[in-house]
Each structure stands twice: as C-alpha cells, then as structure tokens.
Design an enzyme around this catalytic site. Structure first.
Site, PDB file in Angstrom:
ATOM      1  N   LYS A  22      94.880  45.224   8.069  1.00  0.00           N
ATOM      2  CA  LYS A  22      96.157  45.600   8.693  1.00  0.00           C
ATOM      3  C   LYS A  22      96.579  44.598   9.765  1.00  0.00           C
ATOM      4  O   LYS A  22      97.711  44.125   9.770  1.00  0.00           O
ATOM      5  CB  LYS A  22      96.041  46.997   9.314  1.00  0.00           C
ATOM      6  N   ASN A  23      95.662  44.298  10.676  1.00  0.00           N
ATOM      7  CA  ASN A  23      96.080  43.490  11.820  1.00  0.00           C
ATOM      8  C   ASN A  23      96.297  42.015  11.477  1.00  0.00           C
ATOM      9  O   ASN A  23      96.909  41.286  12.249  1.00  0.00           O
ATOM     10  CB  ASN A  23      95.118  43.679  13.002  1.00  0.00           C
ATOM     11  N   ARG A  93     103.789  48.218  17.415  1.00  0.00           N
ATOM     12  CA  ARG A  93     103.313  47.250  18.399  1.00  0.00           C
ATOM     13  C   ARG A  93     103.472  45.821  17.842  1.00  0.00           C
ATOM     14  O   ARG A  93     103.899  44.904  18.534  1.00  0.00           O
ATOM     15  CB  ARG A  93     101.834  47.554  18.683  1.00  0.00           C
ATOM     16  N   CYS A 117     100.602  52.729  18.989  1.00  0.00           N
ATOM     17  CA  CYS A 117      99.711  53.758  19.525  1.00  0.00           C
ATOM     18  C   CYS A 117      99.700  53.701  21.042  1.00  0.00           C
ATOM     19  O   CYS A 117      99.695  52.630  21.635  1.00  0.00           O
ATOM     20  CB  CYS A 117      98.288  53.541  19.007  1.00  0.00           C
ATOM     21  N   ARG A 122     100.363  48.776  27.685  1.00  0.00           N
ATOM     22  CA  ARG A 122     100.119  47.722  26.696  1.00  0.00           C
ATOM     23  C   ARG A 122     101.096  46.578  26.980  1.00  0.00           C
ATOM     24  O   ARG A 122     102.128  46.446  26.333  1.00  0.00           O
ATOM     25  CB  ARG A 122     100.255  48.281  25.271  1.00  0.00           C
ATOM     26  N   PRO A 123     100.756  45.753  27.959  1.00  0.00           N
ATOM     27  CA  PRO A 123     101.690  44.727  28.408  1.00  0.00           C
ATOM     28  C   PRO A 123     101.859  43.580  27.411  1.00  0.00           C
ATOM     29  O   PRO A 123     101.041  43.418  26.509  1.00  0.00           O
ATOM     30  CB  PRO A 123     101.045  44.214  29.702  1.00  0.00           C
ATOM     31  N   ASP A 125     102.851  40.505  28.976  1.00  0.00           N
ATOM     32  CA  ASP A 125     103.042  39.415  29.941  1.00  0.00           C
ATOM     33  C   ASP A 125     102.398  38.098  29.487  1.00  0.00           C
ATOM     34  O   ASP A 125     102.961  37.023  29.694  1.00  0.00           O
ATOM     35  CB  ASP A 125     102.498  39.823  31.329  1.00  0.00           C
ATOM     36  N   ASP A 306      88.597  49.106  18.352  1.00  0.00           N
ATOM     37  CA  ASP A 306      89.223  49.878  17.274  1.00  0.00           C
ATOM     38  C   ASP A 306      88.206  50.699  16.463  1.00  0.00           C
ATOM     39  O   ASP A 306      88.588  51.437  15.558  1.00  0.00           O
ATOM     40  CB  ASP A 306      90.027  48.960  16.338  1.00  0.00           C
ATOM     41  N   ARG A 398      99.460  55.047   9.160  1.00  0.00           N
ATOM     42  CA  ARG A 398      99.921  53.729   9.617  1.00  0.00           C
ATOM     43  C   ARG A 398      98.923  52.637   9.278  1.00  0.00           C
ATOM     44  O   ARG A 398      99.305  51.486   9.080  1.00  0.00           O
ATOM     45  CB  ARG A 398     100.111  53.744  11.139  1.00  0.00           C
TER      46      ARG A 398
HETATM   47  C1  EPZ Z   1      95.478  44.178  18.887  1.00  0.00           C
HETATM   48  O1  EPZ Z   1      96.381  44.708  19.837  1.00  0.00           O
HETATM   49  C2  EPZ Z   1      95.363  45.204  17.787  1.00  0.00           C
HETATM   50  N1  EPZ Z   1      96.680  45.439  17.226  1.00  0.00           N
HETATM   51  C3  EPZ Z   1      94.783  46.501  18.341  1.00  0.00           C
HETATM   52  O2  EPZ Z   1      94.528  47.337  17.247  1.00  0.00           O
HETATM   53  C4  EPZ Z   1      93.456  46.213  19.044  1.00  0.00           C
HETATM   54  O3  EPZ Z   1      93.012  47.378  19.706  1.00  0.00           O
HETATM   55  C5  EPZ Z   1      93.593  45.082  20.052  1.00  0.00           C
HETATM   56  O4  EPZ Z   1      94.197  43.927  19.442  1.00  0.00           O
HETATM   57  C6  EPZ Z   1      92.265  44.643  20.648  1.00  0.00           C
HETATM   58  O5  EPZ Z   1      91.407  44.212  19.618  1.00  0.00           O
HETATM   59  C7  EPZ Z   1      97.199  44.567  16.380  1.00  0.00           C
HETATM   60  O6  EPZ Z   1      96.603  43.585  16.015  1.00  0.00           O
HETATM   61  C8  EPZ Z   1      98.538  44.890  15.840  1.00  0.00           C
HETATM   62  P1  EPZ Z   1      95.378  42.634  22.976  1.00  0.00           P
HETATM   63  P2  EPZ Z   1      96.994  43.780  20.949  1.00  0.00           P
HETATM   64  O7  EPZ Z   1      96.556  41.854  23.378  1.00  0.00           O
HETATM   65  O8  EPZ Z   1      97.135  42.410  20.421  1.00  0.00           O
HETATM   66  C9  EPZ Z   1      95.544  43.133  27.743  1.00  0.00           C
HETATM   67  C10 EPZ Z   1      94.608  49.275  15.941  1.00  0.00           C
HETATM   68  O9  EPZ Z   1      94.125  50.414  16.133  1.00  0.00           O
HETATM   69  N2  EPZ Z   1      96.814  42.373  27.666  1.00  0.00           N
HETATM   70  O10 EPZ Z   1      94.208  41.932  22.385  1.00  0.00           O
HETATM   71  O11 EPZ Z   1      98.185  44.453  21.472  1.00  0.00           O
HETATM   72  C11 EPZ Z   1      95.695  44.546  27.188  1.00  0.00           C
HETATM   73  O12 EPZ Z   1      96.183  45.433  28.164  1.00  0.00           O
HETATM   74  C12 EPZ Z   1      95.285  48.550  17.076  1.00  0.00           C
HETATM   75  O13 EPZ Z   1      94.599  48.698  14.848  1.00  0.00           O
HETATM   76  C13 EPZ Z   1      97.428  41.964  28.806  1.00  0.00           C
HETATM   77  O14 EPZ Z   1      96.968  42.221  29.924  1.00  0.00           O
HETATM   78  O15 EPZ Z   1      95.822  43.814  22.027  1.00  0.00           O
HETATM   79  C14 EPZ Z   1      94.286  44.857  26.741  1.00  0.00           C
HETATM   80  O16 EPZ Z   1      93.554  45.336  27.824  1.00  0.00           O
HETATM   81  C15 EPZ Z   1      95.405  49.391  18.287  1.00  0.00           C
HETATM   82  N3  EPZ Z   1      98.609  41.278  28.701  1.00  0.00           N
HETATM   83  C16 EPZ Z   1      93.713  43.487  26.339  1.00  0.00           C
HETATM   84  O17 EPZ Z   1      94.592  42.518  26.907  1.00  0.00           O
HETATM   85  C17 EPZ Z   1      99.162  40.960  27.495  1.00  0.00           C
HETATM   86  O18 EPZ Z   1     100.232  40.315  27.468  1.00  0.00           O
HETATM   87  C18 EPZ Z   1      93.621  43.216  24.858  1.00  0.00           C
HETATM   88  O19 EPZ Z   1      94.889  43.457  24.238  1.00  0.00           O
HETATM   89  C19 EPZ Z   1      98.512  41.373  26.332  1.00  0.00           C
HETATM   90  C20 EPZ Z   1      97.336  42.086  26.427  1.00  0.00           C
END
Ligand code: EPZ
Length: 419
Positions: A22-23, A93, A117, A122-123, A125, A306, A398
């Site tokens: 999926k991802n 997302r 979700c 979920r920033p 930035d 996940d 989803r």
């Molecule tokens: C991806 O989300 C996955 N989604 C998520 O899977 C997964 O939980 C996550 O990566 C972590 O492995 C998709 O790929 C569509 P991140 P993503 O940016 O990219 C912080 C599922 O169940 N952060 O790696 O949105 C954030 O708060 C979903 O399949 C910032 O601070 O996650 C978190 O603590 C749910 N600023 C950490 O980084 C930013 O701009 C990791 O988030 C972005 C993220």
C-alpha cells in the site's frame, strides 16, 4: 457501513498470499504523473486508498484504466490541472505526494491538507522545508497547501526527524529539479526504495535509497515505464501475527523475508517457530503458549509502528507482562480501549503500554479506530471466545485487500455484514 462478525477462536492453517505494498502504491501512482507518457503499474493492492488515488489522478487529467484488479495503466499526457483540492484528496494522508509530483513536473501545485488515520499530530513541515530548500515558495491557505517555484534547484537537505513521507516527497520534486539534491537522515523503509526504483526506471538518477543518504541528480524529463510493486511488509506482518495468536501453522507467501526481520526476531523470542525461505515464511505456533516480550517501534529497519497495534493484540494473550514503547506516533494507542473490551489488560502511560497477558480474550462489540487498529481487532477476535463484531470496517478496507477471504481460507469464521 460494513461490519465484520468473527466467531472465535479459530486456529489458522494453510497459506496466504500477500498483496502489493500500500505505502509504495500510494506514492508510485502520483510519481507516474510526472512523466508526460504512459506507465503500467502491476501488483497494486486492490484497496480503497488505491481507488481514491485512481479517482484523484483522473480528476487532474490523467487517463487511468484498470487492466485487471491489480494492474493500472496511467496515461499522464493529459494532466493539465495542478489543483487537487477535492474530497478524495482530503480523505488520504498520501495525497501529499501530489505536492512533490506536481511541483516537480509543473513547478507548482495546490493540494488539500492531507487527511488519513488520526493518531495525533501528523505534520508536513519537513516536506515543506525540503521544497523551500529547493527554492519553492509555500503558502497554507485554509486547508489548502500551495507550492510554486520559478526554478526548482537541487539542495542539501537534512531531516530533523526520519520521515517516510518527506523523504519520498522531496525525492519526487528533486527528480525534476536542476542540479543535485542530497537528503540526509533519510527514511530507509522498503517503500522508499521501491519508489526510487520506479523513478529510476522512468529515467531519474537516484542513488542511495535504502541508506541514510539519498542523492538525486535532477533530470529534464521522465518517460513512461512498466513496474511491479513490492509485497506489502505490513500486510505480511499482520498475517504472521494472526497465525501466531491463533496457535496456527501458516505459510505467508509472496513477501521479502528481509523486510520482516524485526518482526520475525520478536516472534522467535516469544516462542514461535519462524522458518524463512526465498519468498515465503512459515509460522508455526501450534506447540506452546507464547511468552511476553518488549517491543520498541522505530523507523526501518526497526520494528514498524504500523505493526504495533497487531503486536499488542498478540501480547495481550502471551504469558507474562510485555512492554511496548511507541516512538513514531505520539497517540497511537486509542485502540487499546477497544482491545480492553475483549478482555485485554493494558495500561498506557504516554508512549508506553504495559500489557499483562490473559489466557484468552472474549468476543465483544468493538470499533476499528484506524487501519492498523482495525487489523488488531481482527487478530484479537481470532483468539477470542465467542462472537466479535467489528464496526468501522472502512478503515480496514483502506489498506487490506479481501482480509476476510484471506483469513477464511485458512480456517477463520468471518462474515461481512453490509448495512
Ligand atoms: C508513513 O506515514 C505511512 N503512511 C504510515 O503508515 C506510517 O505509520 C509512517 O510512514 C511511519 O512508518 C504512508 O506511507 C502513506 P512519517 P508518514 O512522515 O509518511 C514526524 C499505515 O498504517 N513528522 O514517516 O506520514 C511525524 O509526526 C500508515 O499504513 C514530522 O515531524 O509518516 C512522525 O512522528 C499510517 N514532520 C514521524 O515524523 C513531518 O513533516 C514519522 O512520520 C513529517 C513527519
């Protein structure tokens, strides 16, 4: 709204075939619109998130067609709209990948704030910081993010936090920027590598995906390509845990065993027999009651966040007291109240959950509070005595292709009720 009715307990026996990731899919589909050409994507999972993206990229002018359930032809020659602010975009997302893809191709994009979700802030930035470092301007107006650049230039970008989304998004934009971009402290997840491989087949010059430092030499344009998506690491892990909780003997086919290392190690520590082969793993948990372990979620190659809720369901029936530390998402424990309805003993304090194993769970009415939480309810219900009714199945749909069919083929008793 659909519900799943599960009559347990059930011991899973047999085999299950894992779908495409999926991802990876939710990034590769937006990546395909960066070429003014035709792409064919194979091994797509047949899930709601892919269907939402299909509608989304059609709406911005791509001509998409499912050649079969798992194969999508995307003709991006007609893409003429850089504005994706409609409903489908808000639901997901992963719609943030349209920002990087459109910014790369057209040097401008307008995309609705991503949904998805809900487990805490979920920033985005880091995504925006990366675009700005490449010379883009960014404006957030109500719930729309606008990015634009006269010229997108390669830059050295250091990620304060390891972020899958920001790593992929910056990689997308940098592919069609001028000059070289380096991403330091990059995410190393298998889907990051898969997206880089797809972009490279389209003519991008990306090196280092899968390591801490990714180097992207910008190219002028991309061409069409055919690509097969990797197997879903999280779906595979979900079935491995399902096999373990049910005391079953299951062969999980079409996966990459290396991607499963952190989970396989924990299952072995709990007392499960895990046998690895080229593209499948056999899980045998028929022999003994499993014991408690500690789990800390981390970016890849650490234990995936996940799989945290699914693992909590398994630990809820392990012998002894387990500890989970969630290091990625600050609020990913909402589902524990649902698990408690099934008889689990869980105490959450901040990022830590302490789980005291019980002998067996008991069927009850619960909700899928998000995608992986929903999978955890299904897993718990396989162990629970009696009937479990899971509401809000839309979250599960989803990200899991035909979850009840795959489990029923191995001996589960799951019915879907459409209301
Ligand atoms: C991806 O989300 C996955 N989604 C998520 O899977 C997964 O939980 C996550 O990566 C972590 O492995 C998709 O790929 C569509 P991140 P993503 O940016 O990219 C912080 C599922 O169940 N952060 O790696 O949105 C954030 O708060 C979903 O399949 C910032 O601070 O996650 C978190 O603590 C749910 N600023 C950490 O980084 C930013 O701009 C990791 O988030 C972005 C993220």
């Amino acid at each position: 709204m659909d519900k799943l009715v599960i009559n347990g307990p059930n011991r899973l026996m047999g085999e299950v075939v894992i779908s495409g990731a999926k991802n990876a899919a939710v990034a590769i589909i937006p990546a395909a619109i960066m070429a003014d050409d035709v792409c064919k994507i194979e091994n797509l999972p047949n899930i709601e998130d892919v269907k939402s993206l299909f509608t989304t990229i059609n709406k911005i002018g791509a001509k998409c067609q499912f050649l079969d359930k798992h194969t999508l032809k995307i003709d991006s020659r007609g893409v003429d709209n850089i504005c994706a602010t409609f409903e489908e975009v808000k639901k997901m997302r992963a719609s943030y990948y349209l920002l990087g893809a459109l910014l790369g191709r057209y040097k401008k994009a307008e995309v609705a704030m991503p949904g998805g979700c809900d487990f805490g802030t979920r920033p985005v930035d880091l995504h925006l910081k990366g675009f700005k470092a490449m010379g883009a301007e960014v404006a957030i107006e109500r719930d729309v993010i606008r990015v634009w650049a006269k010229e997108l230039k390669g830059a050295a970008i250091y990620m304060d936090t390891v972020s899958v989304g920001a790593t992929i998004n910056i990689m997308l934009a940098a592919t069609l920027a001028t000059g070289t971009t380096t991403i330091e402290n990059a995410a190393k997840e298998p889907h990051v590598v898969d997206v880089a491989n797809f972009l490279n087949i389209m003519g991008a010059k990306i090196k280092g995906a899968g390591t801490d430092v990714i180097r992207i030499v910008g190219v002028e344009k991309l061409h069409g390509a055919e690509y097969t998506i990797i197997p879903d690491q999280i779906e595979a892990g979900t079935y491995m845990i399902a096999a373990a909780i049910s005391g079953g003997d299951v062969t999980v086919r079409n996966l990459i065993p290396k991607h499963m290392d952190s989970l396989s190690a924990k299952l072995v520590e709990m007392g499960v027999d895990v046998e690895e082969f080229d593209d499948y793993i056999r899980i045998n948990a028929t022999e003994r009651r499993l014991n408690a372990v500690s789990v800390k979620t981390m970016a890849y190659p650490g234990f995936p966040t996940d799989l945290q809720p699914q693992m909590a369901a398994l630990l809820a029936v392990a012998e002894g007291t387990s500890k989970i530390t969630e290091n990625v998402w600050e609020k990913r424990y909402q589902y524990t109240d649902e698990l408690k309805r099934l008889g689990a003993q869980i105490n959450v304090e901040g990022r830590v959950a302490i789980i005291t194993g019980v002998n067996q769970l008991t069927g009850a009415k619960v909700d899928a509070t998000d995608l992986r939480a929903g999978a955890a309810m299904v897993i718990a219900a396989l162990n629970a005595n009696g009937e479990t009714i899971i509401g809000d199945v839309k979250y599960i749909d989803r990200g899991y292709e035909e979850i009840e069919d795959k489990l029923n083929q191995m001996g589960a008793d799951i019915k879907r009720i459409s209301m």
